[in-house]
Every structure is written in structure tokens, then in C-alpha cells.
Write a protein that holds these residues in place. Structure first.
Motif, PDB file in Angstrom:
ATOM      1  N   GLY A 193       0.802  -1.217   0.000  1.00  0.00           N
ATOM      2  CA  GLY A 193       0.000   0.000   0.000  1.00  0.00           C
ATOM      3  C   GLY A 193       0.834   1.264   0.000  1.00  0.00           C
ATOM      4  N   HIS A 238      -1.846   4.111   0.673  1.00  0.00           N
ATOM      5  CA  HIS A 238      -3.145   4.001  -0.023  1.00  0.00           C
ATOM      6  C   HIS A 238      -3.748   2.647   0.310  1.00  0.00           C
ATOM      7  N   ILE A 239      -4.972   2.666   0.776  1.00  0.00           N
ATOM      8  CA  ILE A 239      -5.625   1.415   1.140  1.00  0.00           C
ATOM      9  C   ILE A 239      -7.072   1.435   0.641  1.00  0.00           C
ATOM     10  N   ARG A 250      -7.748  -4.134   6.007  1.00  0.00           N
ATOM     11  CA  ARG A 250      -6.325  -4.205   5.683  1.00  0.00           C
ATOM     12  C   ARG A 250      -5.640  -2.900   6.068  1.00  0.00           C
ATOM     13  N   GLU A 251      -4.307  -2.915   6.068  1.00  0.00           N
ATOM     14  CA  GLU A 251      -3.536  -1.742   6.445  1.00  0.00           C
ATOM     15  C   GLU A 251      -2.457  -1.459   5.405  1.00  0.00           C
ATOM     16  N   ALA A 252      -2.138  -0.178   5.244  1.00  0.00           N
ATOM     17  CA  ALA A 252      -0.972   0.244   4.466  1.00  0.00           C
ATOM     18  C   ALA A 252       0.081   0.712   5.460  1.00  0.00           C
ATOM     19  N   ARG A 269      -5.629   2.753   7.897  1.00  0.00           N
ATOM     20  CA  ARG A 269      -6.752   1.931   7.467  1.00  0.00           C
ATOM     21  C   ARG A 269      -7.749   2.808   6.734  1.00  0.00           C
ATOM     22  N   LYS A 270      -8.554   2.193   5.909  1.00  0.00           N
ATOM     23  CA  LYS A 270      -9.600   2.909   5.177  1.00  0.00           C
ATOM     24  C   LYS A 270     -10.655   3.417   6.147  1.00  0.00           C
TER      25      LYS A 270
END
Length: 256
Positions: free
Chosen positions: A51, A146-147, A152-154, A232-233
Motif C-alpha cells: 500500500g 493508499h488502502i 487491511r492496512e498500508a 486503514r480505510k
């Protein structure tokens, strides 16, 4: 160091809002052009799937005249549109590896806001009498986390408290959008290689989140360790992003 130390050189870290320092906001044309450059960042070739997206350029700053020049790439790097970045053994993920990273375009390198940021960063540094008569090597990184997927994580590199091996490192928030996380922790040096939960409150020198465009902080590398958390998003139906401009400063009499 000089007889007039800055807060940064004295306590090992400092924070600013460059929008206030420069008297500009998000509508400024140079800011908008610099922000747009993050839409063209390729994926980090050394961290596919992390990410992380980035470009890199190298420059030389003359302390006595405050002149700044961009350095050319090697012939082979120029053919491939790359610039080389080397951290010795300070990044445990890339020990003694020269990373050939995608180059920042000439147009972005000539952005007035970016050049003003470099001048501001220099004004916060302090150098010994010996270092002040040598050119300073300046590494400039455009980095975007960017995620897109929930859960999920960047992540930044390295994903632990660390020291960079460059005397001064500045981080400027260009923007964040629909992103959660990305908190910054500055601690005493002995926590290098540790995780944030390993640092007791007494050794947490600063713990903060950059939210506003052109917020910035810097560290004096030998005085502290530092960490930036993954993002995170957020709740909106679009990707989460955190865009940073990093500038690291090294006296050329030491090494490049």
C-alpha cells in the motif's frame, strides 16, 4: 552545534504548520500542483502489495549561500527513470541495499512550494562549524499510503520505532483523505527496534496525529527514535490515503 540551537536541535523534535508559516491554504496553486503529483506515484518497487507508493529525488544545499540544486541520476538510473537511495544499516528491512526508486519529475522538482519547504527545513537545522562549510545532501521523498480494502492496512517502512541515520528528517503532511491511523510517536533512542506498546509513558516524548494539510514535524536522529503507524480505510466509500513529503539532511563530509 551552533551557539543558537533551535528547538529541533535541542530537544530532538519539533512541529509546525507550514500553511500558517507561509500564509497559504489548500487553494494555493503551488500546493494544488504538489498535491496532484501524488496521483502519479508508482507502487514502491521494494514493497509491492504494502500500500506504499513513492518517488524520490536528491539535491545539494549550500549552507553558506542557501542555494539548492537537484542532483542528476547516474546514466543507468536516468535511463530507467530512477534515483538511488541508500540508508546503510539503519533500515532493518533494507540493510546495505541501494534502492532504485522512481524519480520525481522535473516539473514537480521545480514546484515553488516544494523549494520553499526545503528552505524552511534548512532554517530549523543547526550544524557544527565543520559541517557548515560542506554541502548538505538532501533526499526528498513523495510517499503515499493508499488502502482500498476494509480490514487491511498500508504500512510505512520500517514498521517499528527506528532511527534513519540522517541527522535531520522532516515529514510534511500534504493531505490525508478517508484515512484512519497513521499516528506519530517520538520516543527516547533506546526504543529503536521496538513497537509503540513497548514504550512506557515516561519515555513518550510526543504522540500525535497530523490531520491538516501542511502540518509538519522533524526529528534530530541521534536524540530520539520515531514511528508512524499504518493507516486503514475510513468510513467513506473511497480509498484511504495519507500523503507525506519527507526530506532528510546529511552533511556530505560524512557520507552520501
Amino acid at each position: 552545534m551552533s551557539a543558537n540551537p533551535s528547538t529541533l536541535s535541542r530537544q530532538g523534535w519539533d512541529r509546525w504548520n507550514l500553511g500558517t508559516e507561509f500564509g497559504i491554504d489548500d487553494s494555493d496553486g503551488d500546493y494544488q500542483s504538489l498535491r496532484a503529483a501524488y496521483g502519479d506515484l508508482p507502487e514502491d518497487p521494494y514493497a509491492l502489495g504494502s500500500g506504499r507508493y513513492r518517488r524520490y529525488a536528491r539535491g545539494v544545499f549550500l549552507p553558506w549561500s542557501k542555494e539548492f540544486f537537484w542532483m542528476p541520476a547516474t546514466e543507468s538510473q536516468a535511463r530507467e527513470g530512477m534515483n538511488g537511495y541508500y540508508q546503510g544499516d539503519n533500515n532493518p528491512e533494507y540493510v546495505n541495499v541501494t534502492r532504485n526508486l522512481p524519480a520525481i519529475s522535473d516539473e514537480v522538482c521545480n514546484n515553488k512550494l516544494l523549494l520553499d519547504i526545503i528552505q524552511f527545513d534548512f532554517s530549523q537545522t543547526r550544524w557544527s562549524e565543520d559541517d557548515a562549510v560542506w554541502p548538505l545532501y538532501v533526499g526528498v521523498h513523495l510517499i503515499k499510503l493508499h488502502i482500498e480494502e476494509e480490514g487491511r492496512e498500508a504500512v510505512s517502512s520500517p514498521n517499528e520505532l527506528h532511527q534513519d541515520g540522517e541527522p535531520y528528517v522532516f515529514a510534511h503532511l500534504i493531505y490525508r483523505d478517508n484515512a484512519e491511523g497513521g499516528a506519530n510517536l517520538i520516543a527516547t533512542p533506546e526504543y529503536r527496534g521496538k513497537q509503540p506498546e513497548d514504550v512506557p509513558p515516561a519515555d513518550r516524548l510526543a504522540d500525535f496525529q497530523m490531520e491538516q494539510s501542511l502540518e509538519a514535524y522533524a526529528i534530530t536522529d541521534h536524540l530520539v527514535s520515531h514511528y508512524v503507524g499504518p493507516i486503514r480505510k475510513g468510513a467513506a466509500d473511497r480509498p484511504g490515503e495519507r500523503a507525506i513529503l519527507l526530506a532528510d539532511w546529511v552533511p556530505m563530509r560524512h557520507r552520501i
